[in-house]
Design a protein around this motif. Structure first.
Motif, PDB file in Angstrom:
ATOM      1  N   ILE A  45       0.827  -1.206   0.000  1.00 59.07           N
ATOM      2  CA  ILE A  45       0.000   0.000   0.000  1.00 59.07           C
ATOM      3  C   ILE A  45       0.861   1.256   0.000  1.00 59.07           C
ATOM      4  N   THR A  46       1.862   1.279   0.859  1.00 63.00           N
ATOM      5  CA  THR A  46       2.711   2.476   0.866  1.00 63.00           C
ATOM      6  C   THR A  46       3.632   2.494  -0.347  1.00 63.00           C
ATOM      7  N   GLY A  47       3.874   1.307  -0.914  1.00 64.44           N
ATOM      8  CA  GLY A  47       4.709   1.239  -2.112  1.00 64.44           C
ATOM      9  C   GLY A  47       3.858   1.413  -3.346  1.00 64.44           C
ATOM     10  N   LYS A  48       4.174   0.689  -4.359  1.00 62.74           N
ATOM     11  CA  LYS A  48       3.508   0.933  -5.640  1.00 62.74           C
ATOM     12  C   LYS A  48       2.627  -0.241  -6.062  1.00 62.74           C
ATOM     13  N   GLY A  49       2.026  -0.905  -5.116  1.00 60.82           N
ATOM     14  CA  GLY A  49       1.239  -2.085  -5.464  1.00 60.82           C
ATOM     15  C   GLY A  49      -0.045  -1.742  -6.193  1.00 60.82           C
ATOM     16  N   ASN A  50      -0.401  -2.563  -7.176  1.00 63.14           N
ATOM     17  CA  ASN A  50      -1.717  -2.365  -7.779  1.00 63.14           C
ATOM     18  C   ASN A  50      -2.733  -3.145  -6.966  1.00 63.14           C
ATOM     19  N   PHE A  51      -3.999  -2.966  -7.316  1.00 66.08           N
ATOM     20  CA  PHE A  51      -5.040  -3.471  -6.436  1.00 66.08           C
ATOM     21  C   PHE A  51      -5.047  -4.993  -6.338  1.00 66.08           C
ATOM     22  N   ILE A  52      -4.745  -5.652  -7.431  1.00 61.88           N
ATOM     23  CA  ILE A  52      -4.750  -7.125  -7.410  1.00 61.88           C
ATOM     24  C   ILE A  52      -3.686  -7.636  -6.437  1.00 61.88           C
ATOM     25  N   ASP A  53      -2.504  -7.028  -6.482  1.00 59.00           N
ATOM     26  CA  ASP A  53      -1.450  -7.416  -5.535  1.00 59.00           C
ATOM     27  C   ASP A  53      -1.887  -7.162  -4.098  1.00 59.00           C
ATOM     28  N   ILE A  54      -2.494  -6.008  -3.897  1.00 58.92           N
ATOM     29  CA  ILE A  54      -2.923  -5.650  -2.551  1.00 58.92           C
ATOM     30  C   ILE A  54      -3.973  -6.637  -2.058  1.00 58.92           C
ATOM     31  N   GLU A  55      -4.906  -6.965  -2.941  1.00 59.09           N
ATOM     32  CA  GLU A  55      -5.970  -7.904  -2.578  1.00 59.09           C
ATOM     33  C   GLU A  55      -5.385  -9.287  -2.250  1.00 59.09           C
ATOM     34  N   ASN A  56      -4.418  -9.719  -3.045  1.00 56.97           N
ATOM     35  CA  ASN A  56      -3.783 -11.006  -2.756  1.00 56.97           C
ATOM     36  C   ASN A  56      -3.062 -10.986  -1.413  1.00 56.97           C
ATOM     37  N   ALA A  57      -2.412  -9.872  -1.143  1.00 57.34           N
ATOM     38  CA  ALA A  57      -1.719  -9.748   0.142  1.00 57.34           C
ATOM     39  C   ALA A  57      -2.707  -9.792   1.291  1.00 57.34           C
ATOM     40  N   ARG A  58      -3.864  -9.185   1.060  1.00 59.12           N
ATOM     41  CA  ARG A  58      -4.898  -9.210   2.095  1.00 59.12           C
ATOM     42  C   ARG A  58      -5.346 -10.649   2.350  1.00 59.12           C
ATOM     43  N   LYS A  59      -5.590 -11.380   1.258  1.00 58.92           N
ATOM     44  CA  LYS A  59      -6.046 -12.768   1.412  1.00 58.92           C
ATOM     45  C   LYS A  59      -5.010 -13.597   2.158  1.00 58.92           C
ATOM     46  N   ASN A  60      -3.752 -13.412   1.795  1.00 60.91           N
ATOM     47  CA  ASN A  60      -2.669 -14.123   2.473  1.00 60.91           C
ATOM     48  C   ASN A  60      -2.656 -13.826   3.963  1.00 60.91           C
ATOM     49  N   MET A  61      -2.738 -12.543   4.238  1.00 68.27           N
ATOM     50  CA  MET A  61      -2.660 -12.108   5.619  1.00 68.27           C
ATOM     51  C   MET A  61      -3.841 -12.674   6.402  1.00 68.27           C
ATOM     52  N   SER A  62      -5.002 -12.588   5.800  1.00 66.39           N
ATOM     53  CA  SER A  62      -6.214 -13.055   6.452  1.00 66.39           C
ATOM     54  C   SER A  62      -6.133 -14.572   6.708  1.00 66.39           C
ATOM     55  N   ARG A  63      -5.637 -15.284   5.711  1.00 67.57           N
ATOM     56  CA  ARG A  63      -5.516 -16.740   5.844  1.00 67.57           C
ATOM     57  C   ARG A  63      -4.588 -17.094   7.009  1.00 67.57           C
ATOM     58  N   VAL A  64      -3.429 -16.463   7.030  1.00 65.38           N
ATOM     59  CA  VAL A  64      -2.456 -16.752   8.088  1.00 65.38           C
ATOM     60  C   VAL A  64      -3.022 -16.393   9.461  1.00 65.38           C
ATOM     61  N   LEU A  65      -3.712 -15.278   9.500  1.00 65.41           N
ATOM     62  CA  LEU A  65      -4.259 -14.817  10.774  1.00 65.41           C
ATOM     63  C   LEU A  65      -5.277 -15.807  11.327  1.00 65.41           C
ATOM     64  N   TRP A  66      -6.192 -16.250  10.468  1.00 63.04           N
ATOM     65  CA  TRP A  66      -7.201 -17.199  10.938  1.00 63.04           C
ATOM     66  C   TRP A  66      -6.564 -18.523  11.327  1.00 63.04           C
ATOM     67  N   SER A  67      -5.542 -18.915  10.589  1.00 61.31           N
ATOM     68  CA  SER A  67      -4.927 -20.194  10.944  1.00 61.31           C
ATOM     69  C   SER A  67      -4.189 -20.071  12.281  1.00 61.31           C
ATOM     70  N   GLU A  68      -3.622 -18.873  12.549  1.00 65.02           N
ATOM     71  CA  GLU A  68      -2.999 -18.658  13.856  1.00 65.02           C
ATOM     72  C   GLU A  68      -4.035 -18.712  14.970  1.00 65.02           C
TER      73      GLU A  68
END
Lengths: 467, 487
Positions: free
Chosen positions: B313-336
């Motif tokens: 987000i602070t860098g130059k990510g486009n929305f698809i990258d950002i969305e994928n990062a969100r999914k990754n983060m969300s997945r890891v968080l729920w698994s934790e």
């Protein structure tokens, strides 16, 4: 008749072409009453008028865009917006062809009362994301987000301000005030006229291309935004007036229907300049430029050119006459340039009485990147002075005429071309016969076509026709 | 020519920044320290008293003094510790180390007098010996200071230093207690509280000299603005209430039972309800291991995804990258969170089984044991609840965290009142129900938040970047008007 006149960054807070024109109109058209709606950049100008307002001005509504910065939004508000409105807002963000009707409907029915709340709402974010996915999906999303926010902010600020009710709306420029005029027409169902001195979207385009802070890939977004507004204003205006033919052609190109456009040139009080005689007999050649010190006037090119002139015409002097406080950074850069070039005989006079100084000048000069129909050219011509100007705006029409048989009143030069500018100056410096010949041609042209009386009469007739 | 709107937009180009907010986590971990310390002290002094064959009544008064001090110190400091956690981590992040130590003195100077009023009122009419009142008061203040200092120590992440200081404190308290009781004519309770006073003074001195040493070396600039941290109340006042409400909710059920028919009064001063309090203490012990594991796991796997998301987000990510990062983060968080739940299920079972064997041995009634079983479940919900609140604070969703802790406090108050009317068979059920309900609310909030995180990240930031100066900011500015002129 109550006429609401709309100004952006000009009358009555800032001096300049539009303001001079406006003062001339309201002063001389005493049969109507005027309400002013003004948009400025800096709130410090509140209530500080540069002109004595004639008594037929009923009210002045002053809006300043830096007021936006004082606002505070609340996060998490929700809006009920129809699919039409959402679609139009999306088109506005993406810079596509916009159906403006839903947006006007939204404003009229006060769907959004605080734009900052709206900019922090889910609805705004969703619309923005759709706009992004339809054509911008490869650009950095964060940059897109901030660009859209800052692009729409002034517009949304303005549409939440009340528009005075009048019988006729007359905007002195396209852009934000043009938008408000079109909006007023929609709300009050009254005619709306547009007078465009300089072509708004072209001027913005030039600024955007040059500006360092708009990131490359978003320049188009900004440019399209202003183009879209301009086009909508042209379409909604009942009539469009401009100063000269070249502007008309650009307006048509930008989407204004040809049959709406009429040319009404600027006018000056010729008698004020009629009797000015050459007053400086010290022997040297005085070159004058009556202009504010601003990047759009390209003072740096003027200095570079004069540097070349100075090598041939040792006794030449350059007087730059006009306010220096407009853009202080630029003014300081110009002074540095003078020092770096070790350029002598450049005089920044600051704000002066033009009539007094024109007398000392042998010729006058403008190196602007953009111009409308400059009053200084008309005034110099009325004072029989030859004029060197860049080929922008209406300068060519004024100096070379529209095949009216009066001949050349000066020399037209390409912009930013120091060599050509210098050689034109040198040519006039060396030929006093040519100078007086050109001076006379100019005077005849002004007297025939560009008098204040003619201009005022035209607008009187226009207002009557919309009564 | 006309047209000014454009120039103005230069002013809007600033972007918000995402600061380092891991600190909440360490702070939560370290705040367990005093709890463990209290447990160790009470258990060892109890053993000492048994060994020295002292009467039960004195033992009860002493334990009441110590527990009251710890509980109320924790509640009173909870709001402040959260604010200064944020303050200290921001100062570290922006490399303004000189502001850190003065804020410790500032917050102590603020909290100690505020707490003195209710503490003195509470002790004023008590028939307890005046000397004991004095030592209890001192103990209370020392524990408050220890709680406040924990924030600063959590920053250094040097847990061994804390353990060492605590060990010295416990050891000297035990030795002094023994000496006072054995070789002097001091009242037993007075002797032990006095020993604790000295033990805590030692802990505070050790920790303070450690902190001073650290920040003296690290900071070159000198700062005398003890109360500068108050400006954080303008922006982060909700942190104060999030933490205060959560901590209050942890104890409010106990307070309600104290006021009920099972409440017992010691020396006409301290009320408590051993039938309820003892099982709730053992139940809470069951969640300690999870807390530690959670901190470690969040630190490693989740934080990496979290950083990836925000740097796009602070860098130059486009929305698809950002969305994928969100999914990754969300997945890891729920698994934790699932991992923590599984682990805690194991620990809870172990505690239930162990409790089944050991609690009757130490004389726990069957009513208390039933309460214990319910409260183990409640503690289970509570720890997951805390995890969710901490995660939401990670994402700067203070609004969500506030909603959850408020729900927890209100529901716990209401339900516990309810169970008192139902009678014995309802005891413990109120807290369980409140923790369960709040956990559901928290999980729903977290899910909704993670689904809308893009919106929160972008639109949660003000449209126009500017420094808001609120009441506390103006106050601080007024205090330091002379200093500012000098510098």
């Amino acid at each position: 008749m109550k006429i609401c006149m709309l100004f952006e960054g000009s009358y009555p807070h800032v001096t300049g072409g539009v303001s001079t024109w406006a003062q001339m109109l309201v002063k001389n058209i005493s049969g109507h009453e005027f309400m002013l709606y003004t948009i400025g950049a800096d709130n410090k100008l509140l209530g500080k008028f540069k002109y004595d307002l004639p008594p037929n001005i009923l009210s002045v509504q002053e809006l300043f865009l830096d007021k936006i910065l004082e606002g505070k939004g609340v996060y998490g508000r929700r809006y009920k917006l129809s699919t039409d409105i959402r679609k139009s807002l999306k088109e506005l963000m993406a810079g596509k062809d916009i159906d403006w009707e839903p947006i006007f409907y939204m404003v009229k029915n006060k769907k959004i009362t605080n734009s900052l709340d709206f900019f922090m709402s889910v609805d705004f974010f969703d619309i923005l994301r759709e706009a992004y996915s339809e054509g911008f999906s490869t650009v950095p999303f964060t940059d897109f987000f901030w660009t859209i926010r800052s692009m729409l902010l002034p517009l949304f600020y303005l549409i939440q301000q009340p528009v005075p009710e009048a019988e006729l709306y007359h905007s002195a420029s396209n852009g934000y005030t043009g938008f408000v005029g079109a909006l007023a027409k929609y709300i009050y169902k009254k005619p709306f006229l547009l007078t465009e001195h300089g072509i708004y979207s072209r001027e913005r385009e030039e600024e955007i291309i040059k500006s360092g802070w708009v990131i490359g890939q978003f320049k188009d977004l900004w440019i399209n935004f202003f183009k879209n507004i301009s086009k909508m204003v042209y379409e909604n205006a009942d009539a469009v007036y401009t100063l000269f033919e070249k502007n008309m052609e650009i307006e048509i190109e930008l989407g204004c229907p040809r049959e709406k456009i009429k040319i009404v040139p600027n006018g000056i009080y010729v008698q004020d300049f009629d009797s000015i005689r050459l007053s400086d007999e010290s022997g040297g050649v005085n070159i004058g430029s009556i202009t504010r010190i601003a990047p759009i006037k390209d003072i740096k090119t003027m200095l570079q050119s004069f540097n070349i002139v100075k090598k041939t015409i040792k006794d030449s002097k350059l007087y730059i006459m006009g306010p220096t406080d407009d853009d202080e950074t630029y003014y300081n850069e110009c002074r540095q340039l003078v020092r770096r070039l070790k350029l002598e005989d450049v005089i920044f006079t600051g704000r002066v009485d033009i009539r007094e100084y024109i007398g000392k000048m042998d010729m006058l000069l403008l190196t602007s990147i953009s111009e409308g129909q400059p009053f200084v050219i008309l005034e110099s011509m009325a004072a029989s002075r030859p004029f060197i100007a860049t080929d922008v705006g209406g300068c060519r029409e004024l100096i070379y005429g529209r095949e009216d048989g009066f001949g050349k009143a000066g020399i037209i030069i390409p912009m930013m071309n120091t060599a050509k500018i210098a050689s034109a100056i040198i040519k006039l410096c060396q030929d006093s016969g040519l100078r007086s010949e050109m001076g006379n041609s100019g005077k005849k042209r002004v007297k025939k076509y560009y008098t204040a009386k003619k201009c005022v009469e035209s607008y009187k007739k226009i207002y009557e026709s919309f009564r | 020519m006309a047209g000014i709107g454009f120039e103005l937009k230069k002013l809007f180009k600033g972007k918000g920044f995402f600061s380092n907010i891991k600190a909440y986590l360490y702070s939560a971990l370290v705040s367990l320290g005093p709890f463990i310390l209290a447990t160790i002290m009470i258990v060892s002094i109890q053993l000492l008293l048994v060994y020295m064959d002292k009467p039960l009544k004195e033992k009860e008064l002493f334990i009441a003094i110590v527990i009251y001090s710890f509980i109320f110190a924790q509640i009173i400091t909870s709001g402040f510790t959260m604010i200064i956690t944020r303050f200290v981590s921001d100062m570290l992040y922006s490399k303004r180390l000189g502001y850190i130590l003065p804020s410790l003195y500032g917050v102590i100077t603020l909290v100690v007098p505020i707490t003195a009023v209710p503490a003195i009122l509470f002790l004023w009419n008590s028939p307890v010996l005046l000397e004991i009142k004095l030592t209890s008061y001192l103990l209370f203040m020392e524990i408050i200071i220890t709680y406040l200092m924990m924030v600063y120590l959590s920053v250094l992440k040097d847990y061994m230093k804390i353990v060492k200081s605590f060990s010295w404190g416990v050891a000297s308290t035990l030795i002094l207690s023994y000496v006072f009781i054995k070789f002097t004519y001091l009242d037993t309770v007075l002797g032990m509280t006095l020993a604790m006073n000295i033990g805590f003074l030692l802990i505070i001195s050790l920790l303070l000299s450690y902190l001073r040493g650290f920040f003296k070396i690290q900071s070159t600039q000198k700062c005398e603005k003890y109360f500068y941290f108050l400006t954080y109340f303008d922006r982060y006042y909700s942190l104060f209430f999030i933490s205060l409400f959560y901590t209050l909710a942890l104890y409010v059920h106990n307070f309600i039972f104290w006021g009920s028919s099972i409440g017992i009064r010691i020396s006409s001063t301290y009320i408590y309800a051993p039938t309820y309090d003892v099982p709730s203490f053992y139940a809470f012990l069951s969640v300690m291991p999870s807390m530690v594991v959670f901190v470690v796991s969040l630190e490693t796997s989740f934080y990496e995804k979290y950083r990836a998301y925000y740097s796009l987000i602070t860098g130059k990510g486009n929305f698809i990258d950002i969305e994928n990062a969100r999914k990754n983060m969300s997945r890891v968080l729920w698994s934790e969170i699932r991992n923590i739940m599984e682990l805690q299920t194991f620990f809870s079972l172990v505690f239930v089984v162990a409790g089944f064997y050991f609690l009757p041995v130490i004389g726990m009634s069957s009513l208390s044991f039933d309460i214990f079983l319910l409260l183990v479940l409640a503690a289970y919900c509570n720890i997951i609840l805390l995890v969710v609140i901490l995660i939401l604070l990670y994402f700067e969703d203070r609004r969500g965290a506030f909603f959850i802790s408020t729900t927890f406090l209100i529901s716990n108050t209401v339900f516990t009142w309810g169970t008192i009317y139902i009678g014995e068979r309802g005891y413990g059920f109120g807290f369980f129900l409140a923790a369960f309900l709040s956990l559901i609310v928290a999980l729903v909030e977290l899910r909704t938040f993670l689904n809308n995180i893009h919106y929160h990240t972008f639109c949660g930031q003000p449209v126009i970047q500017k420094q808001q100066i609120g009441l506390f900011g103006r106050m601080v500015r007024f205090f330091y008007r002379n200093q500012d002129q000098e510098s």
